[in-house]
Design a protein around this motif. Structure first.
Motif, short mmCIF file in Angstrom:
data_model
loop_
_atom_site.label_atom_id
_atom_site.label_comp_id
_atom_site.label_asym_id
_atom_site.label_seq_id
_atom_site.Cartn_x
_atom_site.Cartn_y
_atom_site.Cartn_z
N GLY A 42 8.04 70.55 41.61
CA GLY A 42 7.04 71.20 42.45
C GLY A 42 7.33 72.67 42.66
N SER A 43 6.31 73.40 43.15
CA SER A 43 6.43 74.82 43.45
C SER A 43 6.42 75.03 44.95
CB SER A 43 5.27 75.60 42.81
OG SER A 43 5.26 75.43 41.41
N HIS A 44 7.27 75.92 45.42
CA HIS A 44 7.40 76.17 46.86
C HIS A 44 7.54 77.67 47.11
CE1 HIS A 44 8.11 71.84 47.49
NE2 HIS A 44 8.81 71.91 46.37
N ASN A 45 7.29 78.08 48.35
CA ASN A 45 7.45 79.48 48.75
C ASN A 45 6.70 80.42 47.80
OD1 ASN A 45 10.66 78.27 49.21
ND2 ASN A 45 9.41 78.87 50.97
N VAL A 46 5.44 80.09 47.56
CA VAL A 46 4.63 80.87 46.61
C VAL A 46 4.16 82.16 47.26
CG1 VAL A 46 2.56 80.87 45.18
CG2 VAL A 46 3.89 78.76 45.46
N TYR A 66 17.95 68.01 45.25
CA TYR A 66 17.13 68.84 44.37
C TYR A 66 17.91 70.00 43.79
CZ TYR A 66 16.79 72.30 48.15
OH TYR A 66 17.07 73.24 49.11
N SER A 92 16.80 73.94 42.09
CA SER A 92 15.65 74.84 42.07
C SER A 92 15.96 76.10 41.27
CB SER A 92 15.23 75.22 43.49
OG SER A 92 16.25 75.96 44.14
N GLU A 116 11.16 73.53 41.94
CA GLU A 116 12.17 72.57 42.37
C GLU A 116 12.00 71.24 41.67
OE1 GLU A 116 12.95 72.05 46.78
OE2 GLU A 116 11.86 70.19 46.34
N CYS A 138 7.72 82.45 42.98
CA CYS A 138 7.85 81.20 43.72
C CYS A 138 9.20 80.57 43.42
CB CYS A 138 6.72 80.23 43.38
SG CYS A 138 6.84 79.50 41.73
N ARG A 139 9.45 79.43 44.03
CA ARG A 139 10.63 78.63 43.74
C ARG A 139 10.16 77.31 43.15
NH1 ARG A 139 13.13 74.81 46.84
NH2 ARG A 139 11.94 75.46 48.68
N SER A 162 14.39 80.25 40.95
CA SER A 162 13.43 81.28 41.37
C SER A 162 12.66 81.77 40.16
CB SER A 162 14.16 82.45 42.04
OG SER A 162 14.75 82.04 43.25
#
Length: 261
Positions: free
Chosen positions: A227-231, A195, A197, A239, A236-237, A199
């Motif tokens: 997708g979105s992560h660590n929101v 992946y 990504s 990816e 968020c991040r 920020s």
């Protein structure tokens, strides 16, 4: 130079303490409107979601901070106001800590009769009206029945004063605490299943960690998913996962962050 009779009379004018106090209060009444995005109209309001005239589904947000309740609402956007033909418009104001205080709700109504209430149990009243604020978040409900209006205001006190004008830029910042749309582009050279990504920071710190949805951009290649992560309330991040070796990219995607009440 001699003064005119009108100027001399003005210089000698006296005022009662009540008049001085009322004028002083009005002069210091900045930042009085608890409603966000109250200047309704297609040329004046914040409308990040791009709502156009028509039907707004139950529980859906149209123009910023306003949602439909009690079934779908029929709304026409005019240049400097709106027509609420049917249904109910609701704004939930984040806890302003004014429990027990007298508050007044007003609007500029050019046609028809606009009624409203705070909460869900009080009887509807014709604007302007004064009531007592409850604790916690405040819910304003408006019913138009064909009325044409703008400049919705909720303020402390028992008198409806002039509408508080804020710049579009300031109003947008206030709205972005609850909803924002941010462009994002990601690319990288990856092996299959790896992946890349990026920020992403929201334009404003949001009320809480939002729910995030991604709208695909016009250019993407060699990816299996985005997708979105660590929101968090700050960002968020985002990816992308590569479907094969080589360059993977997703350009011009839109991240929609929703932290409405």
């Amino acid at each position: 130079m001699t003064k005119s009779a009108t100027r001399e009379a003005a210089d000698k004018a006296t005022f009662t303490q009540a008049e001085v106090t009322a004028g002083d209060t009005a002069a210091r009444a900045g930042r009085k409107n608890l409603i966000i995005n109250g200047r309704l109209g297609s040329d004046t309001m914040v409308n990040q979601r791009g709502f156009t005239s028509g039907t707004l589904a139950d529980d859906a947000y149209g123009f910023d901070r306003w949602m439909s309740k009690s079934g779908a609402s029929s709304i026409t956007l005019n240049a400097s106001n709106i027509t609420l033909t049917s249904g109910k418009l609701v704004q939930i104001i984040e806890n302003p800590f004014i429990s027990g205080e007298s508050v007044t709700v007003s609007a500029s109504v050019s046609s028809g009769t606009l009624t409203g209430r705070l909460g869900t149990t009080d009887a509807f009243q014709t604007l302007p009206f004064t009531t007592t604020a409850s604790s916690g978040d405040i819910r304003l409900e408006l019913v138009g029945n064909g009325s044409v209006f703008t400049d919705v205001q909720l303020e402390l006190g028992s008198v409806a004063t002039d509408f508080e004008h804020r710049s579009y830029g300031e109003e947008l910042q206030l709205c972005q605490r609850y909803y924002s749309e941010t462009g994002v582009s990601i690319q990288g050279y990856q092996g299959a299943g790896n992946y890349a990504s990026e920020s992403l920071n929201w334009p404003q710190t949001m009320r809480a960690a939002p729910s995030v949805s991604l709208v695909s951009g016009p250019q993407q290649s060699n990816i299996t998913s985005t997708g979105s992560h660590n929101v968090t309330a700050s960002g968020c991040r985002v990816e992308i996962i590569a479907s094969g070796a080589g360059r993977a990219f997703h350009l011009g995607a839109i991240s929609k962050a929703d932290a409405e009440l």
